[in-house]
Design an enzyme around this catalytic site. Structure first.
Site, mmCIF file in Angstrom:
data_model
loop_
_atom_site.group_PDB
_atom_site.id
_atom_site.type_symbol
_atom_site.label_atom_id
_atom_site.label_comp_id
_atom_site.label_asym_id
_atom_site.label_seq_id
_atom_site.Cartn_x
_atom_site.Cartn_y
_atom_site.Cartn_z
ATOM 1 N N SER A 54 0.835 -1.203 0.000
ATOM 2 C CA SER A 54 0.000 0.000 0.000
ATOM 3 C C SER A 54 0.864 1.244 0.000
ATOM 4 O O SER A 54 2.038 1.193 0.403
ATOM 5 C CB SER A 54 -0.869 0.010 1.266
ATOM 6 O OG SER A 54 -1.517 1.258 1.425
ATOM 7 N N TYR A 71 -2.120 -0.886 10.861
ATOM 8 C CA TYR A 71 -2.189 -1.322 9.461
ATOM 9 C C TYR A 71 -1.003 -0.809 8.658
ATOM 10 O O TYR A 71 -0.364 -1.564 7.916
ATOM 11 C CB TYR A 71 -3.496 -0.823 8.843
ATOM 12 C CG TYR A 71 -3.620 -1.039 7.354
ATOM 13 C CD1 TYR A 71 -4.070 -2.247 6.830
ATOM 14 C CD2 TYR A 71 -3.299 -0.022 6.443
ATOM 15 C CE1 TYR A 71 -4.187 -2.435 5.458
ATOM 16 C CE2 TYR A 71 -3.414 -0.202 5.084
ATOM 17 C CZ TYR A 71 -3.865 -1.415 4.587
ATOM 18 O OH TYR A 71 -3.978 -1.595 3.226
HETATM 19 P P1 NAD Z 1 -11.214 -6.388 0.298
HETATM 20 O O1 NAD Z 1 -11.979 -6.236 1.551
HETATM 21 O O2 NAD Z 1 -11.958 -6.618 -0.935
HETATM 22 O O3 NAD Z 1 -10.134 -7.536 0.432
HETATM 23 C C1 NAD Z 1 -9.526 -7.898 1.633
HETATM 24 C C2 NAD Z 1 -9.769 -9.375 1.806
HETATM 25 O O4 NAD Z 1 -8.980 -9.841 2.887
HETATM 26 C C3 NAD Z 1 -11.191 -9.726 2.169
HETATM 27 O O5 NAD Z 1 -11.974 -9.929 1.026
HETATM 28 C C4 NAD Z 1 -11.028 -11.008 2.978
HETATM 29 O O6 NAD Z 1 -11.359 -12.121 2.200
HETATM 30 C C5 NAD Z 1 -9.551 -11.053 3.279
HETATM 31 N N1 NAD Z 1 -9.314 -11.283 4.707
HETATM 32 C C6 NAD Z 1 -9.244 -10.379 5.708
HETATM 33 N N2 NAD Z 1 -9.009 -10.986 6.871
HETATM 34 C C7 NAD Z 1 -8.911 -12.313 6.615
HETATM 35 C C8 NAD Z 1 -8.664 -13.471 7.392
HETATM 36 N N3 NAD Z 1 -8.441 -13.382 8.726
HETATM 37 N N4 NAD Z 1 -8.658 -14.675 6.792
HETATM 38 C C9 NAD Z 1 -8.863 -14.783 5.454
HETATM 39 N N5 NAD Z 1 -9.092 -13.728 4.659
HETATM 40 C C10 NAD Z 1 -9.110 -12.509 5.231
HETATM 41 O O7 NAD Z 1 -10.316 -5.072 0.191
HETATM 42 P P2 NAD Z 1 -9.120 -4.675 -0.757
HETATM 43 O O8 NAD Z 1 -8.989 -3.215 -0.589
HETATM 44 O O9 NAD Z 1 -9.270 -5.238 -2.125
HETATM 45 O O10 NAD Z 1 -7.875 -5.348 -0.061
HETATM 46 C C11 NAD Z 1 -6.942 -6.138 -0.775
HETATM 47 C C12 NAD Z 1 -5.548 -5.667 -0.484
HETATM 48 O O11 NAD Z 1 -5.387 -4.323 -0.936
HETATM 49 C C13 NAD Z 1 -5.196 -5.633 1.001
HETATM 50 O O12 NAD Z 1 -3.892 -6.149 1.162
HETATM 51 C C14 NAD Z 1 -5.207 -4.173 1.339
HETATM 52 O O13 NAD Z 1 -4.352 -3.875 2.410
HETATM 53 C C15 NAD Z 1 -4.700 -3.596 0.049
HETATM 54 N N6 NAD Z 1 -4.922 -2.155 -0.149
HETATM 55 C C16 NAD Z 1 -6.177 -1.661 -0.275
HETATM 56 C C17 NAD Z 1 -6.362 -0.302 -0.476
HETATM 57 C C18 NAD Z 1 -7.731 0.294 -0.643
HETATM 58 O O14 NAD Z 1 -7.847 1.524 -0.640
HETATM 59 N N7 NAD Z 1 -8.767 -0.478 -0.797
HETATM 60 C C19 NAD Z 1 -5.255 0.542 -0.561
HETATM 61 C C20 NAD Z 1 -3.973 0.005 -0.421
HETATM 62 C C21 NAD Z 1 -3.822 -1.359 -0.226
#
Ligand code: NAD
Ligand code: MG
Length: 334
Positions: free
Chosen positions: A226, A239
């Site tokens: 991120s 985080y």
């Molecule tokens: P999202 O909620 O769609 O995906 C996160 C997923 O993590 C969930 O769908 C869930 O299945 C999984 N998860 C969480 N805890 C878990 C557990 N204990 N066991 C199994 N699965 C678990 O959201 P996203 O934003 O697509 O996140 C995906 C990645 O992107 C993450 O690593 C997040 O840190 C990163 N990210 C997101 C953003 C943003 O703005 N959305 C920005 C930077 C980085």
């Protein structure tokens, strides 16, 4: 913060080519963003108006949240991603593959010819079912393995099941994460802190260890990090440091596994419209104006990162190792 908060609509544009999507968004977008179509032309797309801009409706879901209940629904490339055989015959495991970046990668991988196993929490079955159906629609193997990554035993079982069902493994995407906004460090309980560390740091460690014996030269490990790794928000104390750790392990592991022919790279998103943000990941104030302060004036959609996950796994990115690919709308460099 940008003042232009009007909801924008993308216009149909002309041009030639088959790689970039030309998307025509109907004016009736109330039900979500998923009604995008993929045109034959690949004309210029204005990234500032390609997708919805803030303000967003205030909304809150219990963790981990469902994409299907977001308003508007995110675009994971369901109707737009076109493959061209870049990952034909590959076998991929994606954690957090039910929604967000993981779902976008799962759809794209299947359309590029890969068999795909996804992991998610049991509470996300509804989202996962949609992804499984989309992978199957491409004629690829679609393996659903629900379970909690905070448990080491499950992480091992996840890899074993994926390898068995896919007949091997050559792409691992460590993408799942937990993000909960807390105004003060004093509001973060030990249980909270532990859950974030277990999900974001321990799980990729356990899953990667279990996967490594199965990975052959040419295989690829991709971690979702991120902009928080290098530009941490004050309300994401726990985080943000896990993302610094993610960026760091990617670079370390790239050096360790490079000689074995296994590449390790990362994707560093900026603000992307996903369930993580509407289920405690952001303050309501940040959420309603989400992405508005980036140079593009809007959040990204998961679909806009799909091609990065494809590129990093594909053979033609063979010299990319230990790299962090950003997609943040112009702010917060990886
Ligand atoms: P999202 O909620 O769609 O995906 C996160 C997923 O993590 C969930 O769908 C869930 O299945 C999984 N998860 C969480 N805890 C878990 C557990 N204990 N066991 C199994 N699965 C678990 O959201 P996203 O934003 O697509 O996140 C995906 C990645 O992107 C993450 O690593 C997040 O840190 C990163 N990210 C997101 C953003 C943003 O703005 N959305 C920005 C930077 C980085
Ligand atoms: Mg999810």
């Amino acid at each position: 913060m940008k003042k232009d908060n009007t909801m924008s609509r993308r216009q149909a544009l002309g041009g030639l080519g088959a790689i970039l999507a030309t998307t025509i968004v109907s004016p009736a977008l109330a039900e979500g963003l998923e009604d995008k179509s993929f045109g034959a032309d690949a004309g210029l797309e204005d990234p500032t108006t390609k997708y919805v801009r803030p303000p967003f409706k205030a909304q809150n879901q219990p963790w981990p949240g469902l994409a299907s209940k977001m308003d508007p629904k995110p675009d994971h490339g369901e109707k737009s991603y076109k493959g061209s055989g870049r990952l034909k015959g590959r076998k991929a495991l994606i954690t957090g593959g039910d929604s967000g970046m993981g779902r976008a990668a799962a759809i794209a991988y299947a359309r590029e010819g890969a068999d795909v196993a996804i992991n998610y929490l049991p509470a996300e079955e509804e989202d996962a079912k949609e992804v499984i159906a989309l992978i199957k629609a491409e004629g690829r193997k679609a393996i659903a393995i629900p379970g909690d990554l905070r448990e080491e035993a499950f992480c091992k079982k996840l890899v074993e099941e994926a390898v068995k069902a896919l007949g091997g493994l050559d792409i691992l995407v460590n993408n799942a994460a937990r993000q909960q906004t807390r105004k003060s460090i004093l509001d973060i309980t030990t249980e909270d802190f532990d859950a974030t560390m277990k999900t974001n740091i321990y799980a990729p460690f356990w899953v990667t260890k279990a996967a490594l014996p199965h990975l052959k030269p040419g295989a690829s490990i991709i971690g979702t990090t991120s902009v928080q790794a290098t530009d941490p928000s004050e309300d994401l104390y726990d985080y943000a440091q896990t993302k610094a750790a993610t960026t760091n392990y990617i670079k370390s592991l790239a050096r360790q596994l490079g000689p074995k022919g296994i590449r390790v790279n990362g994707v560093a998103p900026g603000p992307i419209w996903t369930p993580l943000q509407v289920s405690g990941g952001a303050t309501m104030e940040k959420l309603t104006q989400f992405g508005g302060d980036t140079p593009l004036g809007r959040p990204g959609q998961p679909a806009e990162l799909a091609s990065i996950y494809v590129q990093l796994a594909a053979n033609d990115a063979s010299y990319a190792n230990g790299q962090i690919y950003g997609a943040a709308g112009g702010d917060g460099q990886p």
